[in-house]
Every structure is written in structure tokens, then in C-alpha cells.
Design an enzyme around this catalytic site. Sequence first.
Site, PDB file in Angstrom:
ATOM      1  N   HIS A 181       0.758  -1.076   0.118  1.00  0.00           N
ATOM      2  CA  HIS A 181      -0.050   0.026   0.029  1.00  0.00           C
ATOM      3  C   HIS A 181       0.777   1.472   0.052  1.00  0.00           C
ATOM      4  O   HIS A 181       0.569   2.103   0.765  1.00  0.00           O
ATOM      5  CB  HIS A 181      -1.031  -0.085   1.213  1.00  0.00           C
ATOM      6  CG  HIS A 181      -2.180  -0.746   0.875  1.00  0.00           C
ATOM      7  ND1 HIS A 181      -2.887  -0.442  -0.198  1.00  0.00           N
ATOM      8  CD2 HIS A 181      -2.695  -1.867   1.591  1.00  0.00           C
ATOM      9  CE1 HIS A 181      -4.154  -1.430  -0.088  1.00  0.00           C
ATOM     10  NE2 HIS A 181      -3.728  -2.190   0.981  1.00  0.00           N
ATOM     11  N   HIS A 241      -6.772  -3.585  -5.175  1.00  0.00           N
ATOM     12  CA  HIS A 241      -6.423  -2.371  -5.306  1.00  0.00           C
ATOM     13  C   HIS A 241      -5.530  -2.230  -6.573  1.00  0.00           C
ATOM     14  O   HIS A 241      -5.310  -0.856  -7.234  1.00  0.00           O
ATOM     15  CB  HIS A 241      -5.503  -1.632  -4.298  1.00  0.00           C
ATOM     16  CG  HIS A 241      -6.262  -1.113  -3.154  1.00  0.00           C
ATOM     17  ND1 HIS A 241      -6.735   0.002  -2.833  1.00  0.00           N
ATOM     18  CD2 HIS A 241      -6.883  -1.975  -2.024  1.00  0.00           C
ATOM     19  CE1 HIS A 241      -7.417   0.029  -1.708  1.00  0.00           C
ATOM     20  NE2 HIS A 241      -7.631  -1.310  -1.467  1.00  0.00           N
ATOM     21  N   HIS A 484      -4.575  -9.133   1.751  1.00  0.00           N
ATOM     22  CA  HIS A 484      -5.870  -8.471   1.837  1.00  0.00           C
ATOM     23  C   HIS A 484      -6.403  -7.945   3.322  1.00  0.00           C
ATOM     24  O   HIS A 484      -7.114  -6.806   3.416  1.00  0.00           O
ATOM     25  CB  HIS A 484      -7.120  -9.315   1.182  1.00  0.00           C
ATOM     26  CG  HIS A 484      -8.193  -8.672   0.849  1.00  0.00           C
ATOM     27  ND1 HIS A 484      -8.144  -7.650  -0.011  1.00  0.00           N
ATOM     28  CD2 HIS A 484      -9.436  -9.232   1.119  1.00  0.00           C
ATOM     29  CE1 HIS A 484      -9.184  -7.204  -0.053  1.00  0.00           C
ATOM     30  NE2 HIS A 484     -10.179  -8.270   0.567  1.00  0.00           N
ATOM     31  N   ASP A 701     -17.476  27.600 -11.871  1.00  0.00           N
ATOM     32  CA  ASP A 701     -16.002  28.281 -12.027  1.00  0.00           C
ATOM     33  C   ASP A 701     -15.786  29.458 -11.555  1.00  0.00           C
ATOM     34  O   ASP A 701     -15.929  30.718 -12.248  1.00  0.00           O
ATOM     35  CB  ASP A 701     -15.817  28.166 -13.606  1.00  0.00           C
ATOM     36  CG  ASP A 701     -14.456  28.520 -14.015  1.00  0.00           C
ATOM     37  OD1 ASP A 701     -13.642  28.903 -13.122  1.00  0.00           O
ATOM     38  OD2 ASP A 701     -14.309  29.038 -15.194  1.00  0.00           O
TER      39      ASP A 701
END
Length: 749
Positions: A181, A241, A484, A701
Site C-alpha cells: 500500500h 487495489h 488483503h 467556475d
Amino acid sequence: MGSGSSTQHHFAFQNAEKAFKAAALIQRWYRRYVARLEMRRHCTWSIFQSIEYAGQQDQVKLHNFFSYLVDHFTPSSHNERDFLNRMFTEERSPQDSEMEKSSDYESIEVPDSYTGPRLSFPLLPDHATALVEAFRLKQRLHARYVLNLLHEARRHLVQLPNISRLSTCYSEEITVCGDLHGQLDDLIFIFYKNGLPSPERAYVFNGDFVDRGKDSIEILMILFAFMLVYPKEFHLNRGNHEDHMVNLRYGFTKEVMQKYKIHGKKILKILQDVFCLLPLATLVDEKVLILHGGVSDTTDLELLAKLDRHKIVSTLRCKTRKENKKQAEEKGKNNQMSSAGRPSPWFLPQSRSLPSSPLHPSAHKAARAGRSSSVPCSIAPDPKELSRQVRRSVDLELERCRRQAGFPAIEEKEEPVPSASEAEERLEPTQEEWRQVVDILWSDPMAQEGCKANTVRGGGCYFGPNVTERLLQKYSLQFLIRSHECKPEGYEFCHNRKVLTIFSASNYYEVGSNRGAYVKLGPALTPHIVQFQANKATHKLTMRQRISRVEASALRALREKLFAHSSDLLVEFKKHDKDKTGLVTLSDWAAAVESVLHLGLPWRMLRPQLVNSSTDNMLEYKSWLENLAKEKLSHENIQSSLLETLYRNRSNLETIFRIIDSDHSGFISLDEFRQTWKLFSSHMNIDITDDCICDLARSIDFNKDGHIDINEFLEAFRLVEQSCSEGDASDCPRTTNTNSSACSSPGAH
């Protein structure tokens, strides 16, 4: 004389008795102390995991919502169709692949001022080692080398089977690592402690290399480099992932765009291909199966071995959007026309049915027979020529079989062009194929027998000991290694030691929260587990200090979660407060909190940390909610109700922003905004003109630069919520409820 000796023995006995009692008292006190610490650690762990899995559920629901919109929206123009294709799947055309192959990195110049690592291909061991050292020193790899390395990785991965095979006969030992990760320190520590990859030291990295951590791209570069240097000894499995849709929420997409602002879009595009090509599992000595998540009662390793994994773009969505009949016919007509300047027809498959090694020799022929023989355009020098050669070889083989059987030879016929619908179907995974991959990437083991849906994560299943035993017996395996799940000690055995969970990201939730671990397998296949802490600061803390630090972090995250649902909690408290006294019992408080958050936490045990004061077992819930708000308002100068909404929805809003920003530019263009608004208006049956949509985009915007950035997007959401809270709620769109109601639509489950 005798009397004095007797007195001395008496005193010695008394002293010994006191010493034993003191020792027993100290032992009892210490055990009680350790038990309390362990209880606190367990509660802390439950908080972190519950919040993490709740976030995964939100991701799945949000993706289902957009999938439902896309599946029920018919585009009226090529621009709308292209936008929908980009929203969930970067549509790959052979022409694009050939163009990227020759120009993506070759046209990028590396300036003389660049001081980072340089790569030349084919890679040597020194290149990979230098890459590790450069990243340790916080240097960044130039975009040209990143793209070049990714192209080479894709070229290698496309040749690999779905289930890789390793043997301890050729290596002294095989090291299996779990989730990283994006935590580069853990990877460097593993190499430092266990040794760099080599022909004698094989490695298997079991998925989830990216997301959450800040060095995901560096980890990928190191892993791909060693994979190219040692293709037989270094293996990678796909995790849940390694998915471009999951990356939108958990940080990898954002990291790439921040580090490579100019070439980030190209990097993300090729990474989507690379992730699809990662093998699904690894088999060691035909006895140990290594996969990321787990198995289910329908897991079929022979089917997994022969499916085309390149079709599984995302495990969050089974199929890419189907075109309507008219569009398919339109495409078919266009592609039957002369294709001058086009390298190959659109209907050629974009990926090969990858070579595989079924678990049984008898399955090998079936696997080959069940596969298409198409070749990916991304690696073929001439897709037309390769397609012709493959077709010719099949015809020759059939003709040879006919002659052997005594049948007369037949004349060669030109192969008919497949229809648009047939070609599209070939490019999509079947429901069964998709489900097989989802189960092995998302599932978790459970102590109970059987197999049931994994509602905690929102994907995969929970599988029991009997499911594991059945799979092991069917394929003559000894045990499974999976990852996991974060574990406090970095590893955990379950199912009678037939399932081993390995997690290699130490300090995953907070400094001191958990150890990392990896497992080494020798010829005897006896798992030897090594634990580690990559952060040196944790070694200076006592166990109590570590637990207190992690507990404080977990409670802080939990208070944020409670604050984000203040309005829902107030409604629930009022249901329990039938006499309108403003008070609820602590039991009712725990029941109300669980009914709103659904985290499955021991709320009564956590009450002393979350509720500061209570009288006669009663809680004044309004003041408690106000105290939660004060903690947040002291840091943010925003109205309480608005801040609550932002806390509740920020992750979803950021994910929505990145989904709409389909080209990963970091801004929502006017065209992207218009196409997305058409999706929403179609779903909500709102008739709105393009001019109105443009006016709405311009109002969001705020700095008038022609694009909407993430801050303007969040600010617009805040202003809408503020106007709704100030006016009549019935006259305002309830932005916070749109997501949840839409997710409960038929297409969302």
C-alpha cells in the site's frame, strides 16, 4: 542454640511466604494490566477496520450508482459515447496502442539537469538496485523512464499465464510478501533484512502495491524492474487495489497526477493495461496456492487458469457499457470499409487469451481448446499479419486432421468478418469469469462453516473452513497464502492452519498499530514467518505508549465519523426520547449510534472514551452532539451543519470529481461537466438545455479560468447545502440524499 536456629527458620519461612504472596500479587496485577491493554488494542483495531471497510462499501455503492446511470443512458452523439467509455474504461483501440508504443516515451527528452536514476534496456541487476537506492534518497524517476519501464513490463506480463508457477528446486527459498500500500519504507526494509532478489532468492508479492501510502509509483517501479531482471524468480499477483476505479478513491490516481503533472495521464492509461495483465495467483511446487483475497465455494482454478484476465478491467464493474444495436451496426459498416491508414480493424481482440498452466495435465488440452488465439495489438508488430498467420495455422491443423481421418480436402474459404455485437461480446468477460476474479481478489476467511456474501467490504465473500478444505482436496494442495487483511502481528493462521494471511505494511493505520510480516518457504514448504517494524520510532515506545497513541488516533477518526452523521443521530435519539426530555439511556445511546453507523463496534465498551459525562445512566444527547461539533469548529470556520455534510461526503465528492475528470487532468472541463449533467438529468427526469448547463458550469467556475478544480467543486457543494439549510428544504435538492437513494436503485445491487 537449637531454639535460635528454629527462630531463624521460622522468620525465613515467613519471608518466603511474603515473597510468594507478593509475586502472586504482582503477577495477578500484571496479567490484569496486560488484559486491559489487550482489550484496548482490540477495540482500537475494530474501530480502524470498521471505518476502512465502511469506506470500501461507499466506493462500491458510488461506483454502482454511476454504473446504473451509464447503463440506462443512451448517448446521442459520438462525443457522449466517447465520454462514457472514458469514464469507466479507457477504450483501447489498436491504433492508439500502436501510436503509444512508438511515441509515448521516445518523444520525451530527459534534460541535462536531471540528476535522478537513469535506465537503459534490457535492465541489469545494477539498474534495479540503483532504483531502490535512488528512491530511498527521495529522488524521482523521470517520466520517460517510467513510461519505458511500464511498456517493458506490459510486454513481459502479456506472456505470463494467469497462474504462475514456482519451484523450490531452483531457489534456496521463496519469500512471499503481502500488501505494501505505497509504503516504500517497508519494501526497502524487507530487501535489507531478507536480501535483494536473485536467482537463489525468489520473491512473490501478493498484490495491493498501491493506494493509501505516498510512494505507490516508486514501489511499482522497483517491483517491475526486478520482475524484468529476474523474470523466473520474481513474481507479482494482482490485488483488489490494482484497479483504476479503486485508485480514484484511495489516492494512487492523485499521487501520479501530482508527481507527473505533464505525463500523468499517459502513465495512468498504460497502468490500467498493466494492472489487467498481472497474474491472478501463484502456485509453489503444485502444493501452496498464493492469491490476494481468498476463495469461494464456486472457485474453479481451471477456469481461472484459462480465462482472459485482460478483460477484467475493474472488479467493481462486470462489463463495459454495451452499445445499442444502431451504434453497433454503424461501427460494423464503418469497419468493413477501406481502412487505409488504420493498422487493424476495430473488431480484432485487444488482448490474447493468455497462456496458462492448468493444475492438472489433463486440463491442458481443454484449456488450449477453449481459448481464442488472438494476439494483443499492443505488442504485435502487425496485428493483421499475426491474425492471418494464426488463422492459417489453425486451418492447416484442421486440414491435417481431416486427411488423417480419411476425409477429402476442402477448399479454403475466406473467414467471415464477425458482427459488431459478436466482437463486443468477445471483448467482455462473462459473468462467471468476472465473479471468479472478484472472489479471489476480495474474499476473506471466517471461522464459521459455509460461504456467504462479504457485505462488510461490499465485494467477494466470506469462506469457511469447509470451503478451504474442499478446495485443497480437489487440487491436492497443502495450504493457502493470502493477504488483503491487516493483522496486528502482520500474519495470522486460520482454518486449522490451512490459511495463512500475510500483511507487509507495518504501521498501517497509525505508528505502532501493527507489525509487518513476510513468509519464507523452503523445499519442505514449512512456513517460516519474519515480523518487522519499519518505523524506528516504534522501538522507542513502550507497549502502553504505542497502544495509547494508536487508540487516540482511532477515537479521533471515530469522532469524525460520529460528527459526520450528527443529523441522523439526532433523529435516532429523538425516537428513543419519547417523552422529549432531551435525555436517553446509555443503552439507547449505544443502540442509536449502531443503527446509524452500522460499524458493529462494542459501543458500551467505548462509551467512557466517547461520552465525557452522564448523570444517573442518562445522556443529554443534544449537548453531546454540540461537543462533537465544537471539536471540529475549533479547526474549521464553517457552519456546523455544512461542515458535517462536508465531513460525511468529502471522500465521495473527491471520487465523483475524479470520475467526471475522465482525462485525469485535475480539472473538469465544460464538456465533461455537460456530459455528466446529462447523465444526472436523464436519471432524475429533468429537462435541461445545454445553455443552462453551461451557465451552471460558469457559476461554479469561481476564478473564471474555464475549468472547475476540486476546490471549486467542493465549494459549490457547500454553497448549495447552505442555501438549502437557509431556505425551505422542500424547494431545494437534497444533495446528500441523492447518492444513497440512487444506490438503492435496481442497478446498484
